[in-house]
Design an enzyme around this catalytic site. Structure first.
Site, short mmCIF file in Angstrom:
data_model
loop_
_atom_site.label_atom_id
_atom_site.label_comp_id
_atom_site.label_asym_id
_atom_site.label_seq_id
_atom_site.Cartn_x
_atom_site.Cartn_y
_atom_site.Cartn_z
CE LYS A 117 21.32 -8.36 4.73
NZ LYS A 117 20.58 -7.24 5.31
CE LYS A 199 16.29 -13.53 2.04
NZ LYS A 199 16.09 -12.66 3.15
CE LYS A 202 12.96 -4.95 1.34
NZ LYS A 202 13.93 -5.50 2.24
#
Ligand code: TYM
Length: 334
Positions: A117, A199, A202
């Site tokens: 992140k 992966k 969303k």
């Protein structure tokens, strides 16, 4: 006299950082639904975690509400479980602060999600992003959870939760239950449809065809599957060098309750076109009723309000008990 046997406690949460993906559904939500009969379940909307990345406030409020509505639409009962919004229960922030003082910078620096992140949001590497796993530990430990059903990407966060809890218990006695992860065999790591080496997420906004959001138009869902990246040998087989086909087999298996190997056997000799159609049909059959129910429930504002209010009260009651124990142990006047 028959005495009721206490069920084990399940705790999990999801960030309202976007409409849940098929990965969130197969790695987490579908299992939550299936576990509710046998466990005392507590499921949260992790909106405090979500602000570690910049959010539009109006949208965040809406996504929070939509996510709790979606939990119910999937079949997770608010009457038999506790569904609540994390920021409604003040104990999360309070225990997270205490646990911050029992967590080392070194162990937080090793978190792969923090590294990923930070790379993705290089202009906003805030302290909340760094201590994110401590808040997650507080979530789980407040409810004395036995099991935490999550996808594969949360494994490291569960390990640090256990480490923090053990450290605290070693100093002060048995304050926290040491939780176990509960990671499904099929569906724990659904990959992107266009890039099956990463992966499905969303909050991925780079390429919409890479992600299925479970409130996407039903025809769009089918088309995204039909457009998924595969390879050129036209053989439906699980293999590390066939990540696209392996991912679709995993999706099919997780949707239909089979293992990926069973799915592979079912499609032996089938061409890619036919195989993708079957995967799309299975996904659509699973998602369509959820979408219909979501629409109905969204119209019932008073009901959703009451679920949120009720959930917050029930959650706070349990969380405050654990918080008081921890506060007492560290020497706060309680
Ligand atoms: P979040 O919101 O990123 O994801 C929610 C759940 O979905 C799973 N998941 C996946 N499973 C399979 N394939 C994928 N591609 C995929 N993507 C996501 C995640 O593993 C997760 O189970 N930190 C957590 C939220 C959280 C939490 C908690 C979880 C906050 N506090 C306490 C458990 C317990 C998160 O960001 O999940």
């Amino acid at each position: 006299m028959s005495e009721e046997i206490k069920k084990s406690v399940i705790y999990s949460a999801m960030q309202p950082s976007g409409v849940p993906s098929l990965g969130n559904y197969l790695g987490a939500l579908k299992n939550w639904k299936n576990l509710q009969q046998d466990y005392d379940c507590i499921f949260a909307i992790a909106n405090m975690h979500a602000i570690t990345v910049r959010q539009n406030p109006t949208e965040l409020r809406k996504k929070t509400r939509d996510l709790i509505t979606l939990f119910i639409a999937i079949g997770i009962s608010p009457e038999n479980n506790i569904l609540y919004v994390q920021s409604d229960v003040k104990a999360h922030a309070e225990l997270a602060w205490i646990l911050n003082c029992y967590t080392y910078m070194g162990e937080l620096s090793r978190m792969t999600q923090f590294k990923d992140k930070s790379a993705k949001h290089a202009d906003n590497i805030n302290a909340g992003l760094f201590t994110y796993p401590v808040l997650m530990a507080a979530d789980i430990l407040l409810y004395q959870a036995d099991l935490v059903p999550v996808g594969e990407d949360q494994r490291q966060h569960l390990e640090i939760t256990r480490d923090i809890a053990e450290r605290f218990n070693n100093l002060y006695g048995d304050v926290f239950k040491i939780p176990e992860g509960f990671i499904p065999k099929t569906g724990a790591r659904i990959m992107g449809l266009q890039d099956p080496t990463k992966k499905m997420s969303k909050s991925d906004t780079d390429n919409d065809n890479n992600v299925i959001h479970i409130l996407d138009d039903i025809n769009l869902i089918a088309n995204k599957i039909k457009r998924a990246v595969t390879d050129s040998d036209n053989e439906v087989r699980l293999s590390p060098d066939k990540p696209g086909i392996s991912n679709l087999l995993n999706i099919y298996g997780a949707v239909t309750g089979k293992t990926a190997e069973e799915a592979q056997n079912e499609f032996k000799g089938t061409g890619y076109g036919e195989f993708k159609k079957c995967v799309a049909d299975a996904v659509v059959a699973e998602i369509k009723p959820i979408q219909d129910r979501f629409k109905e429930l969204s119209a019932d504002k008073a009901y959703i309000d009451s679920v949120i209010k009720d959930g917050a009260e029930k959650a706070a009651y349990i969380a405050n008990k654990t918080l008081r124990k921890a506060q007492k142990k560290v020497g706060f006047p309680v």
